[in-house]
Design a protein around this motif. Structure first.
Motif, PDB file in Angstrom:
ATOM      1  N   THR A 128      36.325  29.681  53.531  1.00  0.00           N
ATOM      2  CA  THR A 128      35.886  30.371  52.309  1.00  0.00           C
ATOM      3  C   THR A 128      36.608  31.702  52.154  1.00  0.00           C
ATOM      4  O   THR A 128      37.039  32.076  51.050  1.00  0.00           O
ATOM      5  CB  THR A 128      34.368  30.596  52.346  1.00  0.00           C
ATOM      6  N   ALA A 129      36.765  32.426  53.266  1.00  0.00           N
ATOM      7  CA  ALA A 129      37.477  33.702  53.218  1.00  0.00           C
ATOM      8  C   ALA A 129      38.938  33.507  52.844  1.00  0.00           C
ATOM      9  O   ALA A 129      39.494  34.251  52.008  1.00  0.00           O
ATOM     10  CB  ALA A 129      37.360  34.400  54.574  1.00  0.00           C
ATOM     11  N   VAL A 130      39.584  32.505  53.432  1.00  0.00           N
ATOM     12  CA  VAL A 130      40.991  32.237  53.115  1.00  0.00           C
ATOM     13  C   VAL A 130      41.140  31.839  51.653  1.00  0.00           C
ATOM     14  O   VAL A 130      42.085  32.272  50.962  1.00  0.00           O
ATOM     15  CB  VAL A 130      41.542  31.142  54.046  1.00  0.00           C
ATOM     16  N   LEU A 131      40.216  31.026  51.150  1.00  0.00           N
ATOM     17  CA  LEU A 131      40.257  30.629  49.742  1.00  0.00           C
ATOM     18  C   LEU A 131      40.128  31.842  48.828  1.00  0.00           C
ATOM     19  O   LEU A 131      40.835  31.961  47.819  1.00  0.00           O
ATOM     20  CB  LEU A 131      39.132  29.629  49.456  1.00  0.00           C
ATOM     21  N   THR A 132      39.243  32.752  49.175  1.00  0.00           N
ATOM     22  CA  THR A 132      39.076  33.973  48.382  1.00  0.00           C
ATOM     23  C   THR A 132      40.342  34.812  48.398  1.00  0.00           C
ATOM     24  O   THR A 132      40.749  35.369  47.360  1.00  0.00           O
ATOM     25  CB  THR A 132      37.891  34.791  48.933  1.00  0.00           C
ATOM     26  N   ILE A 133      40.997  34.892  49.556  1.00  0.00           N
ATOM     27  CA  ILE A 133      42.240  35.659  49.658  1.00  0.00           C
ATOM     28  C   ILE A 133      43.331  35.032  48.803  1.00  0.00           C
ATOM     29  O   ILE A 133      44.063  35.732  48.071  1.00  0.00           O
ATOM     30  CB  ILE A 133      42.680  35.750  51.139  1.00  0.00           C
ATOM     31  N   ILE A 134      43.437  33.686  48.870  1.00  0.00           N
ATOM     32  CA  ILE A 134      44.459  33.001  48.064  1.00  0.00           C
ATOM     33  C   ILE A 134      44.214  33.238  46.580  1.00  0.00           C
ATOM     34  O   ILE A 134      45.152  33.534  45.811  1.00  0.00           O
ATOM     35  CB  ILE A 134      44.461  31.496  48.384  1.00  0.00           C
ATOM     36  N   ALA A 135      42.955  33.139  46.156  1.00  0.00           N
ATOM     37  CA  ALA A 135      42.642  33.376  44.744  1.00  0.00           C
ATOM     38  C   ALA A 135      42.936  34.819  44.362  1.00  0.00           C
ATOM     39  O   ALA A 135      43.475  35.098  43.270  1.00  0.00           O
ATOM     40  CB  ALA A 135      41.172  33.048  44.492  1.00  0.00           C
ATOM     41  N   GLY A 136      42.611  35.761  45.249  1.00  0.00           N
ATOM     42  CA  GLY A 136      42.872  37.169  44.955  1.00  0.00           C
ATOM     43  C   GLY A 136      44.353  37.469  44.863  1.00  0.00           C
ATOM     44  O   GLY A 136      44.800  38.191  43.937  1.00  0.00           O
ATOM     45  N   VAL A 137      45.154  36.922  45.795  1.00  0.00           N
ATOM     46  CA  VAL A 137      46.605  37.138  45.746  1.00  0.00           C
ATOM     47  C   VAL A 137      47.197  36.523  44.486  1.00  0.00           C
ATOM     48  O   VAL A 137      48.071  37.116  43.837  1.00  0.00           O
ATOM     49  CB  VAL A 137      47.254  36.528  47.019  1.00  0.00           C
ATOM     50  N   ALA A 138      46.702  35.314  44.132  1.00  0.00           N
ATOM     51  CA  ALA A 138      47.188  34.681  42.905  1.00  0.00           C
ATOM     52  C   ALA A 138      46.835  35.534  41.685  1.00  0.00           C
ATOM     53  O   ALA A 138      47.651  35.668  40.751  1.00  0.00           O
ATOM     54  CB  ALA A 138      46.578  33.288  42.760  1.00  0.00           C
ATOM     55  N   GLY A 139      45.636  36.128  41.684  1.00  0.00           N
ATOM     56  CA  GLY A 139      45.250  36.985  40.570  1.00  0.00           C
ATOM     57  C   GLY A 139      46.114  38.223  40.479  1.00  0.00           C
ATOM     58  O   GLY A 139      46.557  38.615  39.374  1.00  0.00           O
ATOM     59  N   VAL A 140      46.394  38.865  41.628  1.00  0.00           N
ATOM     60  CA  VAL A 140      47.252  40.055  41.627  1.00  0.00           C
ATOM     61  C   VAL A 140      48.658  39.688  41.179  1.00  0.00           C
ATOM     62  O   VAL A 140      49.288  40.408  40.382  1.00  0.00           O
ATOM     63  CB  VAL A 140      47.281  40.695  43.029  1.00  0.00           C
ATOM     64  N   GLY A 141      49.159  38.530  41.676  1.00  0.00           N
ATOM     65  CA  GLY A 141      50.487  38.105  41.262  1.00  0.00           C
ATOM     66  C   GLY A 141      50.550  37.833  39.776  1.00  0.00           C
ATOM     67  O   GLY A 141      51.529  38.190  39.103  1.00  0.00           O
ATOM     68  N   ALA A 142      49.523  37.179  39.247  1.00  0.00           N
ATOM     69  CA  ALA A 142      49.487  36.911  37.805  1.00  0.00           C
ATOM     70  C   ALA A 142      49.429  38.208  37.006  1.00  0.00           C
ATOM     71  O   ALA A 142      50.050  38.324  35.946  1.00  0.00           O
ATOM     72  CB  ALA A 142      48.288  36.033  37.477  1.00  0.00           C
ATOM     73  N   LEU A 143      48.705  39.202  37.524  1.00  0.00           N
ATOM     74  CA  LEU A 143      48.606  40.490  36.844  1.00  0.00           C
ATOM     75  C   LEU A 143      49.973  41.185  36.810  1.00  0.00           C
ATOM     76  O   LEU A 143      50.383  41.741  35.775  1.00  0.00           O
ATOM     77  CB  LEU A 143      47.577  41.364  37.540  1.00  0.00           C
ATOM     78  N   VAL A 144      50.709  41.160  37.940  1.00  0.00           N
ATOM     79  CA  VAL A 144      52.024  41.799  38.004  1.00  0.00           C
ATOM     80  C   VAL A 144      52.999  41.108  37.060  1.00  0.00           C
ATOM     81  O   VAL A 144      53.705  41.766  36.258  1.00  0.00           O
ATOM     82  CB  VAL A 144      52.555  41.775  39.457  1.00  0.00           C
ATOM     83  N   LEU A 145      53.058  39.774  37.140  1.00  0.00           N
ATOM     84  CA  LEU A 145      53.975  39.038  36.269  1.00  0.00           C
ATOM     85  C   LEU A 145      53.585  39.195  34.803  1.00  0.00           C
ATOM     86  O   LEU A 145      54.457  39.341  33.924  1.00  0.00           O
ATOM     87  CB  LEU A 145      53.971  37.557  36.657  1.00  0.00           C
ATOM     88  N   GLY A 146      52.303  39.168  34.534  1.00  0.00           N
ATOM     89  CA  GLY A 146      51.849  39.306  33.155  1.00  0.00           C
ATOM     90  C   GLY A 146      52.138  40.673  32.589  1.00  0.00           C
ATOM     91  O   GLY A 146      52.461  40.818  31.399  1.00  0.00           O
ATOM     92  N   THR A 147      52.028  41.691  33.423  1.00  0.00           N
ATOM     93  CA  THR A 147      52.330  43.050  32.960  1.00  0.00           C
ATOM     94  C   THR A 147      53.787  43.156  32.539  1.00  0.00           C
ATOM     95  O   THR A 147      54.115  43.769  31.511  1.00  0.00           O
ATOM     96  CB  THR A 147      52.012  44.064  34.073  1.00  0.00           C
ATOM     97  N   GLU A 148      54.682  42.550  33.335  1.00  0.00           N
ATOM     98  CA  GLU A 148      56.096  42.549  32.971  1.00  0.00           C
ATOM     99  C   GLU A 148      56.306  41.858  31.633  1.00  0.00           C
ATOM    100  O   GLU A 148      57.118  42.306  30.799  1.00  0.00           O
ATOM    101  CB  GLU A 148      56.908  41.850  34.059  1.00  0.00           C
ATOM    102  N   LEU A 149      55.584  40.755  31.427  1.00  0.00           N
ATOM    103  CA  LEU A 149      55.727  40.032  30.158  1.00  0.00           C
ATOM    104  C   LEU A 149      55.209  40.837  28.979  1.00  0.00           C
ATOM    105  O   LEU A 149      55.779  40.793  27.883  1.00  0.00           O
ATOM    106  CB  LEU A 149      54.973  38.689  30.254  1.00  0.00           C
TER     107      LEU A 149
END
Length: 576
Positions: free
Chosen positions: A250-271
């Motif tokens: 559960t902790a690893v899943l939360t980390i993966i979702a959080g990293v994906a969210g941060v990555g999406a935020l960074v890429l989206g900001t550039e867009l």
């Protein structure tokens, strides 16, 4: 995984409920993701629209507001009906599984079932079948729905940003494929061990409850409790380790979702800075990426316990796949022509392949309507004779005929109609005396039931209304002699041409024994009676006596004939 295939096929029998549950689960999850995605866009767009009076007036609040409410209603209603349909499919499958498993048990008969402990069979019938609800509710439906939702969401995100779609795909593969595989590997041995320990604990607890009287008498209660507690502690340690694995995944899943969210935020900001997407779309994509992990969240836990489900399936298949010790024809190959006749010719029988012969070249015959007493010491083959006649076992060699035809030629229904058997030990069921008697003759009148109780001297000892007397679990409210007589009354009540009695007077005093045997024989005029006993007090009331020893007939004749032979085994038994 092959062990699960028979149970997957069983689901297809309820495919309407199964597919309805999957569809509702898919729609519910899409509504939940759509609610969060649209809410992200709506809140951001509303905030941006409020920057100026003109943009605020031009902004359409109603359509997205209606969409948010629609998604919220769809998620709530869909979740309710998804629970109803998936659980209905599961419960239908479990009900069918129990009937299916019992039918498999029934055809095995005593010959095969002796390899299993009764408590273990009960555990398989209840706990192992219950463990299979994980197959549909937590494995099949979530896996298929997660796959469909992931594809749809990635395609949606790709319309706005292929980069964010690729990032989401990688994160979903990690969380929905790699993590469940690791969870299954980590929980494979523990899940199997947990199921086996649970079965072992239930077997020990059942033995502790059933054997309390003897355990108290011989001082074994503490030892038995300690053994059960040792198994329980081992089970608790296993459950703790499984819980730690669940927490870690559960902790690893939360980390993966959080990293994906941060990555999406960074890429989206550039867009957004590059004017590729509108600012409100950034919040929409970010919330969509975070929401899609709800689809794969149940998978690690489900696959962690998959080994437990597979083990349960293997244990059920072990019993259901066992070959029947005795196979009956679907229809009678011959019909009874001489009801009540018994004929055995050179019969050899053993219980297991390497066991000694229980019956060795046994030959005997009983004429219709004859009353025969079978004598012999313990282990002489008396009970084996009953097992052959009832066809719980087949002989290794020789021929067994009943009512003028080989027992192999009868369907099971016809064979059971030819005889009524009082076995050793007797089996009674919780309920009233009438409930137990009615098993032999469901449409028997109260007067018939009272008459058969009178025959076995049981009508005056159970109160003013003996038929309504509650006998308790396995007849616990009756004495040993009363239990035996009630089972004897049930055997007498069944309308069959042959009555086979195994130690019917065990536990009775001499006076009651004489009265019971006289009542039984008087009520069986014209009916064949084969009685096995160690007691000779009523031997003179039988037409013939057969003496067995080491699986063979060593002498047979009328009581008078055998009594006139000074060296007969019958006289030796009388002298004891």
């Amino acid at each position: 995984m092959k062990a699960l295939l028979p149970f997957v096929r069983m689901l297809l029998a309820h495919r309407g409920w199964v597919f309805a549950g999957m569809l509702l689960s898919l729609l519910t999850l899409l509504a939940a993701i759509g609610l969060l995605t649209l809410s992200g866009w709506f809140i951001s767009a509303s905030a941006l629209a409020g920057v100026s009076v003109l943009s605020a007036r031009q902004f359409n609040y109603f359509t997205p507001g209606a969409g948010v409410r629609g998604f919220a209603i769809a998620r709530t209603v869909g979740r309710y009906f998804e629970r109803v349909t998936t659980h209905e499919a599961t419960f239908r499958m479990l009900a069918e599984l129990r009937s299916w498993f019992y039918r498999r048990l029934e055809v095995l008969g005593p010959a095969r079932l002796q390899a299993f402990r009764s408590a273990d069979l009960l555990n398989r019938l209840v706990a192992d079948i219950n463990a299979l609800d994980n197959l549909y509710l937590r494995v099949l439906v979530p896996t298929l729905v997660a796959l469909a939702v992931s594809i749809l969401v990635v395609l949606f995100i790709a319309r706005y940003s292929p980069a964010i779609a690729l990032l989401t795909t990688v994160a979903l593969l990690l969380a929905g494929v790699l993590l469940p595989m690791l969870a299954q590997y980590a929980g494979r041995r523990l899940g199997r061990l947990q199921l086996l320990l649970l079965s072992r604990l239930r077997v020990r607890l059942l033995a502790l409850v059933q054997g309390q009287a003897d355990l108290h008498i011989y001082g074994g209660v503490d030892t038995s409790i300690q053994e059960a507690q040792a198994v329980e502690r081992q089970l608790q340690r296993t459950q703790l380790r499984m819980a730690l694995i669940s927490g870690l995944t559960t902790a690893v899943l939360t980390i993966i979702a959080g990293v994906a969210g941060v990555g999406a935020l960074v890429l989206g900001t550039e867009l957004v800075l590059s004017d590729v997407i509108a600012p409100a779309h950034l919040a929409m994509l970010l919330f969509c990426v975070l929401a899609v992990f709800e689809a794969v969240a149940p998978l690690p836990l489900a696959y962690q316990y998959l080994s437990k489900t597979i083990t349960a399936a293997e244990r059920l298949n072990e019993v259901s796949g066992a070959s029947a010790g005795v196979c009956y024809p679907d229809a009678d190959l011959e019909v009874p022509v001489i009801p009540g006749q018994i004929m055995l010719r050179d019969v050899c029988m053993r219980y297991t392949e390497h066991a000694p012969l229980a019956l060795d070249q046994l030959s005997l015959s009983v004429a219709p309507g004859e009353h025969v007493l079978v004598l012999g010491h313990t282990g002489s083959g008396k009970s084996s004779l009953i097992n052959l006649l009832a066809r719980f076992y087949d002989p290794e060699a020789g021929a067994v005929e009943l009512s003028g035809c080989p027992v192999r030629s009868y369907s099971e229904t016809t064979l059971r109609a030819q005889m009524s058997v009082l076995s050793q030990p007797v089996q009674l069921f919780a309920g009233s005396v009438a409930d137990n008697l009615s098993l032999a003759l469901p449409d028997a009148s109260p007067s018939e039931l009272l008459e058969v109780l009178r025959r076995v001297c049981l009508d005056q000892v159970l109160g003013d209304n003996p038929l309504e007397y509650q006998i308790g679990e396995s007849g616990s409210r009756l004495s040993g002699g009363q239990r035996k007589r009630l089972a004897l009354a049930r055997a007498l009540l069944k309308p069959s041409p042959l009555l086979v009695l195994d130690e019917p007077t065990e536990g009775l005093d001499a006076v009651t024994e004489a009265a019971v045997i006289k009542g039984v024989l008087d009520s069986c005029q014209g009916r064949t009676v084969l009685m096995i006993s160690h007691h000779l007090q009523m031997a003179n009331h039988f037409d013939r006596i057969i003496v067995l020893d080491r699986g063979c007939v060593i002498e047979a004749g009328t009581p008078v004939e055998l009594a006139e032979r000074p060296d007969s085994r019958y006289n030796q038994l009388r002298a004891l």
